[in-house]
Write a protein that holds these residues in place. Structure first.
Motif, PDB file in Angstrom:
ATOM      1  N   LEU A   1       0.861  -1.178   0.000  1.00  0.00           N
ATOM      2  CA  LEU A   1       0.000   0.000   0.000  1.00  0.00           C
ATOM      3  C   LEU A   1       0.897   1.226   0.000  1.00  0.00           C
ATOM      4  O   LEU A   1       1.825   1.333   0.816  1.00  0.00           O
ATOM      5  CB  LEU A   1      -0.883  -0.027   1.245  1.00  0.00           C
ATOM      6  CG  LEU A   1      -2.108   0.876   1.345  1.00  0.00           C
ATOM      7  CD1 LEU A   1      -3.063   0.630   0.188  1.00  0.00           C
ATOM      8  CD2 LEU A   1      -2.817   0.638   2.675  1.00  0.00           C
ATOM      9  N   TYR A   2       0.640   2.160  -0.941  1.00  0.00           N
ATOM     10  CA  TYR A   2       1.442   3.376  -1.036  1.00  0.00           C
ATOM     11  C   TYR A   2       0.520   4.573  -1.156  1.00  0.00           C
ATOM     12  O   TYR A   2      -0.292   4.657  -2.072  1.00  0.00           O
ATOM     13  CB  TYR A   2       2.368   3.306  -2.251  1.00  0.00           C
ATOM     14  CG  TYR A   2       3.153   4.580  -2.515  1.00  0.00           C
ATOM     15  CD1 TYR A   2       3.788   5.270  -1.481  1.00  0.00           C
ATOM     16  CD2 TYR A   2       3.270   5.089  -3.810  1.00  0.00           C
ATOM     17  CE1 TYR A   2       4.516   6.433  -1.729  1.00  0.00           C
ATOM     18  CE2 TYR A   2       4.006   6.246  -4.065  1.00  0.00           C
ATOM     19  CZ  TYR A   2       4.618   6.911  -3.025  1.00  0.00           C
ATOM     20  OH  TYR A   2       5.347   8.067  -3.266  1.00  0.00           O
ATOM     21  N   GLY A   3       0.637   5.519  -0.216  1.00  0.00           N
ATOM     22  CA  GLY A   3      -0.174   6.718  -0.255  1.00  0.00           C
ATOM     23  C   GLY A   3       0.666   7.960  -0.117  1.00  0.00           C
ATOM     24  O   GLY A   3       1.721   7.952   0.538  1.00  0.00           O
TER      25      GLY A   3
ATOM     26  N   THR B   1      -4.567   0.859   7.644  1.00  0.00           N
ATOM     27  CA  THR B   1      -3.725  -0.219   8.167  1.00  0.00           C
ATOM     28  C   THR B   1      -3.875  -0.349   9.674  1.00  0.00           C
ATOM     29  O   THR B   1      -3.976  -1.468  10.207  1.00  0.00           O
ATOM     30  CB  THR B   1      -2.258   0.048   7.798  1.00  0.00           C
ATOM     31  OG1 THR B   1      -2.138   0.130   6.373  1.00  0.00           O
ATOM     32  CG2 THR B   1      -1.358  -1.063   8.302  1.00  0.00           C
TER      33      THR B   1
ATOM     34  N   VAL C   1       3.736  -1.231   3.800  1.00  0.00           N
ATOM     35  CA  VAL C   1       3.030   0.051   3.697  1.00  0.00           C
ATOM     36  C   VAL C   1       4.048   1.173   3.554  1.00  0.00           C
ATOM     37  O   VAL C   1       5.029   1.245   4.314  1.00  0.00           O
ATOM     38  CB  VAL C   1       2.151   0.300   4.937  1.00  0.00           C
ATOM     39  CG1 VAL C   1       1.476   1.674   4.857  1.00  0.00           C
ATOM     40  CG2 VAL C   1       1.095  -0.795   5.083  1.00  0.00           C
TER      41      VAL C   1
ATOM     42  N   ALA D   1       4.246   5.530   3.076  1.00  0.00           N
ATOM     43  CA  ALA D   1       3.485   6.770   3.171  1.00  0.00           C
ATOM     44  C   ALA D   1       4.429   7.948   3.007  1.00  0.00           C
ATOM     45  O   ALA D   1       5.375   8.098   3.788  1.00  0.00           O
ATOM     46  CB  ALA D   1       2.770   6.848   4.522  1.00  0.00           C
TER      47      ALA D   1
ATOM     48  N   ALA E   1      -3.596   5.438   4.027  1.00  0.00           N
ATOM     49  CA  ALA E   1      -2.790   4.221   4.113  1.00  0.00           C
ATOM     50  C   ALA E   1      -2.492   3.865   5.569  1.00  0.00           C
ATOM     51  O   ALA E   1      -2.627   2.705   5.986  1.00  0.00           O
ATOM     52  CB  ALA E   1      -1.496   4.390   3.324  1.00  0.00           C
TER      53      ALA E   1
END
Length: 253
Positions: free
Chosen positions: A100-102, A114, A129, A131, A110
């Protein structure tokens, strides 16, 4: 000349970008910021990941908007994000390992998504993850129209009743300024921030780092000296090199 990046439809969700071939490929879901789903930034990031061997899905979660307007982030269902992760993990060209990349408000989502999945034991949590330029607390709702209307003062105090996120059908517990409890997540975590960020203060990532370390965790944290919310070319190249390495180590292996 054969295509090096292939678009594939994730049924009922949208387009993905990935390498040619049948896979399976390590997979990343990308969360855009307040610029909205239509701006193209998350698709650009997806193409960059695809060029380096990942299946990437730019997930459009903002409400309304079009190619000219950002739309809003208001009572966004995080349960829908869980469902998108599940669909992506089950995609036939995905390896089943999903990151997951935000960025900015996407970084907020993100970390918040999570932390809530970890807290509530929801299956399908991301395997890694990342961010960039995240806040360390839940932020208020956003409406792109306020940045177009004449006379808008820009920054405004958050209305506690105007919630950005919704979890399990309720926004009651997702109050603006409430800390995001990312320390509940024990998987690989990547945080980055420009030290001259004029949108989200770098102090937010410093607080996240300190809180994680106090809980015995060792996130990968990178600070880009003198960089604003949008990185310069040189800093962005460095950032992408680090990001790709992070996902390669934790998803491709």
């Amino acid at each position: 000349m054969p295509l090096n990046i292939v678009r594939r439809l994730l049924p009922e969700w949208g387009t993905t970008y990935g390498p040619p071939g049948e896979g399976p490929f390590p997979t990343v879901m990308i969360l855009h910021g307040s610029e909205g789903a239509w701006s193209g930034w998350s698709h650009r990031n997806a193409v960059l990941l695809a060029a380096h061997g990942f299946l990437a899905f730019p997930f459009g979660y903002s409400q309304g908007g079009n190619v000219w307007n950002a739309g809003s982030i208001h009572e966004v269902s995080l349960d829908r994000s869980v469902a998108a992760l599940e669909a992506l993990r089950g995609f036939d060209v995905s390896s089943g390992r999903v990151g997951l990349y935000g960025v900015s408000r996407g970084a907020e989502q993100a970390l918040l998504l999570t932390s809530l999945m970890a807290r509530d034991g929801v299956p399908g949590i991301a395997d890694a993850v990342a961010a960039h330029s995240p806040p360390d607390c839940i932020c208020g709702a956003f409406d792109g129209r306020t940045f177009r209307d004449v006379g808008d003062p820009g920054w405004q105090a958050w209305d506690g009743a105007n919630r950005a996120w919704n979890w399990r059908g309720s926004s009651e517990m997702l109050l603006p300024t409430q800390p995001i409890e990312i320390e509940r997540y024990t998987g690989p975590l990547f945080l980055s921030h420009g030290t001259a960020d004029s949108v989200w203060s770098v102090a937010m990532t410093r607080r996240l780092e300190a809180r994680l370390q106090a809980h015995g965790q060792t996130p990968e944290v990178y600070y880009y000296e003198g960089e604003d919310h949008v990185l310069s070319s040189e800093a962005e190249n460095t950032h992408h090199t680090r990001l790709l390495d992070f996902f390669d180590r934790h998803l491709a292996g």
